[in-house]
Design a protein around this motif. Structure first.
Motif, PDB file in Angstrom:
ATOM      1  N   TYR A 139       0.873  -1.167  -0.037  1.00  0.00           N
ATOM      2  CA  TYR A 139      -0.104   0.218  -0.045  1.00  0.00           C
ATOM      3  C   TYR A 139       1.007   1.405   0.173  1.00  0.00           C
ATOM      4  N   TYR A 164      -3.137   0.547  -3.984  1.00  0.00           N
ATOM      5  CA  TYR A 164      -2.392  -0.881  -3.296  1.00  0.00           C
ATOM      6  C   TYR A 164      -2.564  -2.068  -4.291  1.00  0.00           C
ATOM      7  N   SER A 189       1.416  -6.180   3.874  1.00  0.00           N
ATOM      8  CA  SER A 189       0.673  -6.949   4.733  1.00  0.00           C
ATOM      9  C   SER A 189       0.873  -8.405   3.990  1.00  0.00           C
ATOM     10  N   VAL A 243      -4.220 -10.061   1.423  1.00  0.00           N
ATOM     11  CA  VAL A 243      -5.752  -9.617   1.781  1.00  0.00           C
ATOM     12  C   VAL A 243      -6.705 -10.618   1.077  1.00  0.00           C
ATOM     13  N   ASN A 290      -7.401 -10.661   9.422  1.00  0.00           N
ATOM     14  CA  ASN A 290      -7.390  -9.611  10.104  1.00  0.00           C
ATOM     15  C   ASN A 290      -5.867  -9.251  10.328  1.00  0.00           C
ATOM     16  N   GLU A 291      -5.216  -9.227   9.040  1.00  0.00           N
ATOM     17  CA  GLU A 291      -3.598  -8.944   9.074  1.00  0.00           C
ATOM     18  C   GLU A 291      -3.410  -7.696   9.311  1.00  0.00           C
ATOM     19  N   LYS A 292      -2.459  -7.468  10.110  1.00  0.00           N
ATOM     20  CA  LYS A 292      -1.846  -6.043  10.402  1.00  0.00           C
ATOM     21  C   LYS A 292      -0.906  -5.616   9.251  1.00  0.00           C
ATOM     22  N   LEU A 293      -1.005  -4.231   9.180  1.00  0.00           N
ATOM     23  CA  LEU A 293      -0.163  -3.520   8.234  1.00  0.00           C
ATOM     24  C   LEU A 293       0.927  -3.222   8.919  1.00  0.00           C
ATOM     25  N   PHE A 319       4.304  -0.635   8.520  1.00  0.00           N
ATOM     26  CA  PHE A 319       4.681   0.606   7.680  1.00  0.00           C
ATOM     27  C   PHE A 319       6.284   0.842   7.724  1.00  0.00           C
ATOM     28  N   GLY A 320       6.500   1.542   6.545  1.00  0.00           N
ATOM     29  CA  GLY A 320       7.914   1.918   6.449  1.00  0.00           C
ATOM     30  C   GLY A 320       8.105   3.326   7.077  1.00  0.00           C
TER      31      GLY A 320
END
Lengths: 118, 114
Positions: A33, A48, A95, A98, A104-107, A109-110
């Motif tokens: 994303y 995404y 992640s 999808v 219910n996976e977490k994202l 982030f960089g």
């Protein structure tokens, strides 16, 4: 890699120039994303990618913005003919998948690329 | 269209006090809600994820509750420490949003004074 990697961390450019921002997701993550965080604003979804499916570009603010993801891994966000209102932090996240909503996976982030258009 | 609001926008407390951060959302049709922490110049770190069927999630000093029907979530941080100073963001994963796109609130900027 251990986490989502973005480069450059900072980019200063002149109005009208093109810029490329790079994101290297966590190894094995199929979903990627791009979000934008402008000063004083919340995070805004841009685009995404999920595996080999066509990307969801519904959040791109104009046709000056485009993104690609080569080989299902690294992604590049390109902004053509930059404007001052493009100044923001561009965040990439990944992640695992999808495919199944039930997971219910977490994202993850960089650290983002701070873009400043003068 | 899903809208997520966080109040207050900023919060300052002395060390040791409990923190209460609020998040509200307009469309209760969600898969889950996530709380993130963002430090200056850094990306977001996921703290807790609450599935729509759950009422709360706990991790150490953090506890997040979810009342889906009223469109509210609260993040509690017990016995705050200066290291808890950061911006806290909540995000919902709405059923009507394709993919795993999250809708974020504007965040609450927290300062814990030693």
């Amino acid at each position: 890699g251990a986490g989502v990697s973005q480069s450059p961390s900072n980019k200063v450019t002149e109005k009208g120039k093109d810029v490329e921002l790079r994101c290297d997701p966590i190894s094995g993550h199929t979903a990627l994303y791009w979000y934008r965080q402008s000063l004083g604003q919340g995070l805004e979804f841009l685009i995404y990618f999920q595996g080999n499916s066509a990307p969801d570009k519904s959040g791109l603010p104009s046709d000056r913005f485009s993104a690609e993801r080569t080989g299902g891994s690294v992604s590049t966000l390109t902004i053509q003919r930059t404007q001052q209102e493009d100044s923001a932090v561009y965040l990439c996240a990944s992640s695992l998948s999808v495919i199944s909503r039930a997971t219910n996976e977490k994202l993850f982030f960089g650290s983002g690329t701070q873009l400043s258009v003068l | 269209k899903q809208e997520v609001t966080q109040i207050p926008a900023a919060l300052s407390v002395p060390e040791g006090e409990n923190l209460v951060l609020n998040c509200s959302f307009t469309d209760s049709a969600i898969y889950n809600l996530q709380w993130f922490r963002q430090d200056p110049g850094k990306g977001l770190t996921s703290l807790l994820l609450i599935q729509s069927s759950q009422r709360e999630q706990t991790s150490g000093r953090l506890n997040a509750s979810l009342d889906k029907s009223s469109g509210r979530s609260t993040l509690y941080i017990a016995a705050s420490q200066p290291g808890d100073s950061a911006t806290y963001l909540c995000a919902v994963n709405g059923i009507k949003a394709a993919g795993n796109k999250l809708t974020f609130g504007g965040g609450t900027r927290v300062l814990v004074k030693p």
